[in-house]
Design an enzyme around this catalytic site. Structure first.
Site, mmCIF file in Angstrom:
data_model
loop_
_atom_site.group_PDB
_atom_site.id
_atom_site.type_symbol
_atom_site.label_atom_id
_atom_site.label_comp_id
_atom_site.label_asym_id
_atom_site.label_seq_id
_atom_site.Cartn_x
_atom_site.Cartn_y
_atom_site.Cartn_z
ATOM 1 C CB CYS A 84 -25.111 -47.436 -94.245
ATOM 2 S SG CYS A 84 -24.959 -47.187 -92.346
ATOM 3 C CG ASP A 106 -24.819 -52.647 -85.727
ATOM 4 O OD1 ASP A 106 -25.829 -51.714 -85.809
ATOM 5 O OD2 ASP A 106 -23.725 -52.201 -85.778
ATOM 6 C CG ASN A 107 -26.508 -54.109 -89.149
ATOM 7 O OD1 ASN A 107 -26.656 -53.216 -89.351
ATOM 8 N ND2 ASN A 107 -25.270 -54.809 -89.147
#
Length: 870
Positions: free
Chosen positions: A155, A287-288
């Site tokens: 993650c 995100d990310n």
């Protein structure tokens, strides 16, 4: 040479297997059918115990169909489910991780996929392609070559709690165990895409899953030329470690993108869209990403351009490492330690790069020691053949997609003379972990040196990691509480000659709405929460979550489960500065001081009296253990005191309560559902009948039962309830899911301690001669001494054998046993529990028994609506 472990697999666990033009269901291949250790020298999966239990915390959420391992550490409250395994448990499993301990990153509810639907599961390939096609799982398995490869998924939030300790980011806290490794099996994405023939101008492949979220389905993208490059290893997987994917990991089909952050490996895959630009999916854009460190949460919320700049998107993992041993809070006894201590841990890199060195320092980075590195992944390069239905073909591949383990024997005397162990790793691009943290809004890709402090404590050394994922503690928190600057490059320590710097004032974010002066009473808070409006309390202020039910990232359950509660601790731990800035929109007033005190102490300020009923469905209350009564060698009755002598437990007949106890070793909370055997009108105490499941050589013991057994008298535990859909009202009146029905008889099927909810209903029937309901109890056990509540059952049958019939059956009985033998079988059920008009079947016991009984009952003509499994 690898040792082939045995795997405990409880059929039926089915995988889809190709046999010419047809699909068949067959049990998962057990590991003992693999080549012997003399034939193969590769790491194989660790022993795995397929998780079948639905945890109590999940029963009130959309994930009530997903069994999970209770060892996983929940990072985002009840729902959605995001978790990592305990770091030492993850490492101790070895190179490969069992599916039940594999970390989980979910953005919302887990799609429910039935076995019979898997062969026709569809993936659509569309967009800039000459040949748009829709493939079923049947097509994917029959028409394409299958490979098996070891891959580590990580993650992007791994180690994020360290960033959140410096300053809260927009992401929730991960410890250093947000990674896991498995053997994945399936076709290469390149082969799938070639079937659709991408057009020349195509540059990206967008991926979309079946998980429906507040902002649409989860999706993201990678470059098309990466997906078409077999050396990049991007694949579609339907197996982990030879077993079908579990629901949390993408059942039945997911993308696996080796060497990149886990957020690119889309689960529950339904679409591949070939495009000329990166994905515009909300989750790809917001995100990310690692935004520049000077961008604050406020700046990122006010200017969308920070998120749409593709330069800040994360793909390849960065180089990272962590120390596992010494473990957090480990103590080294200097009187028995020996000359050396072996430090151990993991390291990984991104984009297929190899870890080339791991170094440790005991003098704040002035000098370094070189650790030994074990490249378990390399052993697969020498293996030729198939594994779990896929070809292992890595001999030509130069890329490295797995973590590696490092170790270093350190003289104990050197540890005694040091205050910290520092760790860093380097990959073959000469990228090395930095000393200092690069803080960013989302808190991703945290990879500074991993520091473990060493403190002398008498005749032992005590080690502390930077943080713990779900608990307070760690050296970073101590430094921050002491006023140290965690971002000064020296872990908050002031260096020689350095002048103390004035501490910058902490910027407080107001979560109150200007001009709101409404005072809210205890009764008003409870009234609104009970009426379906989720009012909740943070720092003494009351907020209405009704308007946010649809758009909350954690789903509506995250808000409704907080209704009427003081959720300050959980809210402040999980939510970012951006979320706090939104709170004034939901602020409705301030809870009266006496109401806040009452909320926290479980009393009613209106009367000033303690509650007459103990249980609360939305709040934990304290029980005190006052007595343990031994029933047999492995069974005890635990007696708990309520808050006062006149108090009733408040558990309706047929329902359960939740017990929360801390694990005596890991200190992690264990939560299980129980039904007491005490009378419903008992005042001031509760009696709980529990069979203690001790560990054996083959099976680990029951965590909750062993924890209860070790509780000293006087210990307080947490309790909440009632829970359950079934309630017996008396005289044949039943309430199921809020709807009444009348029954003339109950067929009760139970095993072991599953008798407790059955006994509760049976006792309610037998206590009143005016209750005409007839009961038949089929009670399955192993040994005669395992039969629980036997005296009471015998009393009821002697009292009225027509109204109460009890049939015991044993699987391991003595020669003197005169009753039935064997399991609760179709013959036994046909004989004693055949379908009847106005009858219900109540079932409780081990899950395998419950499922077997249900299947038999349905086959014999019972309607599913007439069955209730506790």
């Amino acid at each position: 040479m690898a040792t082939i472990p045995t795997r405990a697999v409880t059929p039926p666990y089915f995988e889809v297997e190709v046999d010419n033009a047809s699909l068949k269901k067959s049990p998962t291949i057990p590991l003992h059918d693999l080549p012997t250790p003399q034939e193969v020298d590769i790491p194989l999966p660790p022993p795995s115990f397929r998780t079948t239990e639905i945890l109590e915390l999940d029963k009130g959420t959309p994930d009530l169909h997903v069994p999970r391992d209770p060892r996983l550490l929940r990072l985002t409250g009840v729902h959605p489910f995001n978790s990592e395994p305990p770091l030492t448990a993850l490492f101790d499993e070895g190179f490969l991780t069992s599916p039940e301990l594999f970390y989980v990153r979910n953005h919302g509810p887990v799609p429910q996929v039935r076995d019979q639907d898997i062969p026709e599961w569809q993936v659509r390939i569309e967009g800039l392609v000459e040949n748009p096609i829709t493939l079923t799982m049947r097509d994917i398995l029959e028409k394409y070559d299958q490979i098996t490869a070891p891959i580590t998924l990580v993650c992007a939030g791994n180690r994020r709690k360290e960033q959140n300790t410096v300053r809260k980011s927009k992401g929730f806290s991960w410890g250093p165990a947000g990674l896991s490794t498995a053997l994945f099996t399936g076709p290469m994405m390149a082969d799938i895409l070639r079937s659709a023939r991408p057009l020349r101008r195509a540059k990206f492949v967008c991926m979309e899953g079946a998980d429906k979220l507040p902002n649409g389905f989860y999706g993201t993208s990678v470059k098309l030329n990466w997906a078409m490059d077999r050396n990049k290893g991007i694949m579609l997987a339907y197996k982990m470690n030879g077993e079908p994917l579990t629901p949390d990991h993408g059942r039945p089909l997911r993308v696996v993108v080796p060497g990149q952050i886990g957020g690119r490996s889309v689960k529950w895959l339904t679409r591949l869209i070939v495009t000329d630009a990166p994905s515009d999916n909300w989750y790809h854009v917001y995100d990310n990403r690692v935004l520049p460190t000077m961008v604050s949460p406020e700046m990122s919320a006010q200017n969308k351009n920070w998120w749409t700049d593709e330069r800040y998107a994360i793909y390849d993992l960065n180089v990272n490492s962590a120390t596992v041993y010494p473990a957090h809070e480990e103590r080294l006894d200097l009187t028995t330690s020996g000359e050396f201590y072996t430090a151990k841990g993991y390291a990984y890199a991104g984009g297929g790069r190899r870890i080339t060195r791991v170094e440790l320092s005991l003098d704040k980075g002035k000098s370094w020691r070189l650790a030994d590195i074990n490249y378990a992944e390399d052993r697969y390069r020498e293996y030729e053949g198939e594994l779990f239905g896929g070809k292992v073909d890595m001999w030509q591949r130069e890329t490295c997609f797995c973590w590696s383990f490092w170790s270093l024997a350190i003289p104990v005397a050197d540890l005694e003379n040091s205050d910290a162990l520092l760790l860093r790793a380097m990959d073959d691009a000469m990228s090395v972990q930095p000393r200092d943290m690069y803080w960013s809004v989302l808190g991703m890709m945290n990879n500074p040196w991993f520091r473990v402090t060493i403190t002398r404590d008498g005749n032992s050394l005590r080690f502390e990691h930077p943080t713990h994922p779900t608990q307070a503690g760690g050296w970073m928190e101590k430094v921050k509480k002491a006023g140290g600057d965690l971002a000064n490059g020296y872990w908050g320590e002031r260096q020689q000659g350095e002048e103390p710097r004035e501490k910058e004032p902490v910027k407080e974010i107001s979560m109150k709405k200007d001009g709101v002066s409404r005072l809210i009473s205890f009764d008003e808070l409870k009234a609104h929460s009970d009426s379906g409006e989720p009012w909740f309390v943070v720092n003494g202020e009351v907020y209405d979550g009704t308007k946010f039910l649809e758009g909350h990232p954690g789903g509506a359950i995250s808000i409704t489960s907080s209704a009427g509660l003081d959720v300050s601790e959980d809210f402040l731990a999980i939510h970012s500065e951006t979320a706090k800035l939104m709170m004034p929109d939901y602020h409705i007033g301030t809870l009266l001081p006496e109401a806040l005190k009452a909320l926290q102490s479980n009393s009613n300020p209106t009367t000033g009296e303690k509650r007459p009923v103990f249980l609360q469905s939305n709040a934990w209350s304290k029980l005190r253990l006052s007595e343990k009564k031994t029933v047999s060698w492995d069974t005890k009755i635990f007696v708990f005191q309520l808050e006062h002598e006149a108090q009733l437990l408040g558990l309706p007949i047929g329902q359960h309560l939740m017990i929360k106890v801390n694990d005596p070793v890991s200190k992690e909370p264990i939560i299980r559902s129980y039904t007491p055997i005490s009378e419903t009108n008992m005042q001031g105490r509760m009696e709980l009948l529990v069979k203690i499941y001790h560990p054996t050589t083959d099976v680990p013991g029951g965590k909750m039962t062993m924890a209860l057994d070790q509780l000293p008298l006087g210990t307080e535990i947490d309790c909440k309830g009632p829970t359950g859909r079934f309630e017996y009202l008396g005289n044949g009146q039943v309430l199921i899911g809020g709807k009444k029905r009348h029954v003339k008889s109950f067929k009760m099927i139970c095993g072991g301690t599953g008798i407790t909810p059955i006994f509760q209903v049976l006792r309610a029937v037998m206590q009143y001669s005016s209750d005409p309901t007839r009961c038949v109890v089929l009670d399955g056990n192993r040994l005669e001494e395992d039969i629980l509540c036997r005296d009471e059952l015998d009393t009821y049958t002697a009292q009225d054998s027509e109204k109460c019939t009890v049939v015991h059956t044993l699987t391991k009985c003595s020669a003197n046993w005169k009753g039935r033998q064997g399991r609760i079988s179709a013959q036994l059920i046909h004989e004693w529990a055949s379908p009847e008009e106005s009858s219900m079947v109540l079932i409780c016991g081990p899950q395998a028994m419950e499922q077997s009984a249900k299947d038999i009952l349905l086959t014999q003509g019972w309607a599913e609506s007439d069955l209730h499994i506790f």
